[in-house]
Design an enzyme around this catalytic site. Structure first.
Site, PDB file in Angstrom:
ATOM      1  N   TYR A 156       0.841  -1.208   0.000  1.00 35.63           N
ATOM      2  CA  TYR A 156       0.000   0.000   0.000  1.00 35.63           C
ATOM      3  C   TYR A 156       0.881   1.266   0.000  1.00 35.63           C
ATOM      4  O   TYR A 156       0.650   2.201  -0.767  1.00 35.63           O
ATOM      5  CB  TYR A 156      -0.913  -0.043   1.223  1.00 35.63           C
ATOM      6  N   LYS A 160       1.103   4.172  -2.858  1.00 38.19           N
ATOM      7  CA  LYS A 160       0.755   5.576  -2.613  1.00 38.19           C
ATOM      8  C   LYS A 160       1.964   6.492  -2.814  1.00 38.19           C
ATOM      9  O   LYS A 160       1.823   7.630  -3.270  1.00 38.19           O
ATOM     10  CB  LYS A 160       0.170   5.732  -1.200  1.00 38.19           C
TER      11      LYS A 160
HETATM   12  P1  NAP Z   1     -13.386   2.182   0.599  1.00 36.48           P
HETATM   13  O1  NAP Z   1     -14.451   2.612   1.533  1.00 36.48           O
HETATM   14  O2  NAP Z   1     -12.866   0.787   0.659  1.00 36.48           O
HETATM   15  O3  NAP Z   1     -13.824   2.554  -0.894  1.00 36.48           O
HETATM   16  C1  NAP Z   1     -12.998   2.247  -1.985  1.00 36.48           C
HETATM   17  C2  NAP Z   1     -13.863   2.122  -3.204  1.00 36.48           C
HETATM   18  O4  NAP Z   1     -13.019   1.758  -4.325  1.00 36.48           O
HETATM   19  C3  NAP Z   1     -14.904   1.020  -3.071  1.00 36.48           C
HETATM   20  O5  NAP Z   1     -16.152   1.474  -3.527  1.00 36.48           O
HETATM   21  C4  NAP Z   1     -14.339  -0.080  -3.936  1.00 36.48           C
HETATM   22  O6  NAP Z   1     -15.304  -0.940  -4.506  1.00 36.48           O
HETATM   23  C5  NAP Z   1     -13.661   0.716  -5.036  1.00 36.48           C
HETATM   24  N1  NAP Z   1     -12.729  -0.114  -5.781  1.00 36.48           N
HETATM   25  C6  NAP Z   1     -11.912  -1.089  -5.314  1.00 36.48           C
HETATM   26  N2  NAP Z   1     -11.247  -1.668  -6.321  1.00 36.48           N
HETATM   27  C7  NAP Z   1     -11.653  -1.066  -7.465  1.00 36.48           C
HETATM   28  C8  NAP Z   1     -11.339  -1.224  -8.841  1.00 36.48           C
HETATM   29  N3  NAP Z   1     -10.457  -2.152  -9.251  1.00 36.48           N
HETATM   30  N4  NAP Z   1     -11.956  -0.425  -9.745  1.00 36.48           N
HETATM   31  C9  NAP Z   1     -12.851   0.507  -9.339  1.00 36.48           C
HETATM   32  N5  NAP Z   1     -13.207   0.694  -8.066  1.00 36.48           N
HETATM   33  C10 NAP Z   1     -12.610  -0.073  -7.128  1.00 36.48           C
HETATM   34  O7  NAP Z   1     -12.078   3.073   0.797  1.00 36.48           O
HETATM   35  P2  NAP Z   1     -11.899   4.597   1.270  1.00 36.48           P
HETATM   36  O8  NAP Z   1     -11.416   4.574   2.656  1.00 36.48           O
HETATM   37  O9  NAP Z   1     -13.052   5.434   0.883  1.00 36.48           O
HETATM   38  O10 NAP Z   1     -10.635   4.978   0.365  1.00 36.48           O
HETATM   39  C11 NAP Z   1     -10.730   5.736  -0.821  1.00 36.48           C
HETATM   40  C12 NAP Z   1      -9.329   6.154  -1.218  1.00 36.48           C
HETATM   41  O11 NAP Z   1      -8.742   6.908  -0.163  1.00 36.48           O
HETATM   42  C13 NAP Z   1      -8.409   4.968  -1.465  1.00 36.48           C
HETATM   43  O12 NAP Z   1      -7.544   5.241  -2.535  1.00 36.48           O
HETATM   44  C14 NAP Z   1      -7.619   4.883  -0.180  1.00 36.48           C
HETATM   45  O13 NAP Z   1      -6.379   4.268  -0.356  1.00 36.48           O
HETATM   46  C15 NAP Z   1      -7.489   6.344   0.179  1.00 36.48           C
HETATM   47  N6  NAP Z   1      -7.204   6.587   1.592  1.00 36.48           N
HETATM   48  C16 NAP Z   1      -8.074   6.210   2.564  1.00 36.48           C
HETATM   49  C17 NAP Z   1      -7.750   6.461   3.895  1.00 36.48           C
HETATM   50  C18 NAP Z   1      -8.648   6.108   5.031  1.00 36.48           C
HETATM   51  O14 NAP Z   1      -8.229   6.309   6.185  1.00 36.48           O
HETATM   52  N7  NAP Z   1      -9.838   5.592   4.802  1.00 36.48           N
HETATM   53  C19 NAP Z   1      -6.537   7.078   4.210  1.00 36.48           C
HETATM   54  C20 NAP Z   1      -5.680   7.434   3.193  1.00 36.48           C
HETATM   55  C21 NAP Z   1      -6.021   7.204   1.888  1.00 36.48           C
HETATM   56  P3  NAP Z   1     -15.862  -2.201  -3.643  1.00 36.48           P
HETATM   57  O15 NAP Z   1     -17.037  -1.678  -2.926  1.00 36.48           O
HETATM   58  O16 NAP Z   1     -16.206  -3.236  -4.662  1.00 36.48           O
HETATM   59  O17 NAP Z   1     -14.747  -2.651  -2.749  1.00 36.48           O
END
Ligand code: NAP
Length: 248
Positions: A156, A160
């Protein structure tokens, strides 16, 4: 409802839930026409329904960001429907955590493929449209882990960190065409992704956050709103941390 993004078309990957959905919801509330893409068709339909009931103009497109043909098709459908793409948010992301010694190649490849290759494929497809328009804003959702590393997240963190390097490179390549590329590096944001962490890990993280709270998806969306508007027309290649001060 505001109108800061009136006449803008925004394509948000992984937009059916979490941070992507929050960005979609806020951009729609500011007048943007929205395309949400996601792999999960059920969640996508639900998100499309929420956009419609909020009175927003938006569609969902099932698309896997790791699949070049589906990505090209997603961009084509967006342009067919709305005539242009002003904003691309590369948000789709996954985790497959584990210590290096136990990390499988499959887990390494899956994370790099969605988080980094996905952003490359979507940026490549959307930037063709943006270059012709002589206008575009690409927003990459990275992570503070890509800046400082994190034990147990080699795949990861590398994805990133790579996304941040991709951001700066595309900012340099596309700047002369008025396509601006920036990254947001969220810290710990409450979503399904972070709900998976144990209570002990969550407590340890909280103790290091100067603002003394976890972030919400809306905190990231509010920062993201700065990037497509005219307020940031001289900002490119930047990494905006939305992390409550945990990394400084
Ligand atoms: P999340 O709730 O897991 O949502 C991620 C979304 O991406 C889900 O709807 C997922 O679909 C979709 N996805 C996964 N694989 C995919 C693919 N191959 N093609 C298209 N869509 C896909 O995650 P989140 O926390 O909102 O994170 C969103 C972004 O923010 C990510 O890039 C994550 O790395 C980044 N981020 C998050 C945090 C945090 O603390 N939450 C911190 C830093 C960065 P499914 O429903 O099918 O899984």
């Amino acid at each position: 409802m505001g109108n800061r993004l009136k006449d803008k078309v925004a394509l948000i990957t992984g937009g059916a839930r979490g941070i992507g959905w929050s960005i979609a919801e806020l951009f729609a509330a500011e007048g943007a026409r929205i395309v949400i893409s996601d792999v999960n068709e059920v969640l996508l339909k639900e998100a499309e329904g929420r956009l419609k009931s909020a009175g927003a103009e938006g569609i969902g497109i099932k698309s896997d960001v790791t699949n070049p043909d589906q990505v090209e098709e997603m961009v084509k459908k967006t342009v067919d429907k709305f005539g242009k793409i002003n904003i691309l948010v590369n948000n789709a992301g996954i985790t497959r955590d584990g210590l290096l010694m136990r990390m499988s190649e499959a887990d390494w490849d899956a994370v790099l493929s969605v988080n980094l290759k996905g952003a490359f494929l979507c940026s490549r497809a959307a930037s063709k449209v943006m270059i012709k328009q002589r206008y575009g804003k690409i927003i990459n959702i990275a992570s503070i882990v890509g800046i400082r590393g994190n034990a147990g997240q080699a795949n990861y963190a590398a994805s990133k960190g790579g996304l941040i390097a991709l951001t700066k490179t595309l900012a340099k390549e596309l700047g002369s065409r008025n396509v601006l590329v920036n990254a947001i590096a969220p810290g710990f944001i409450r979503t399904d992704m972070t709900d998976k962490l144990s209570e002990d890990s969550q407590k340890a993280i909280l103790s290091r956050i100067p603002l003394n709270r976890f972030g919400e998806a809306a905190d990231v969306a509010k920062t993201a709103l700065f990037l497509p508007g005219a307020e940031s027309d001289y900002v490119t290649g930047a990494v905006l941390q939305v992390d409550g001060g945990i990394v400084m």
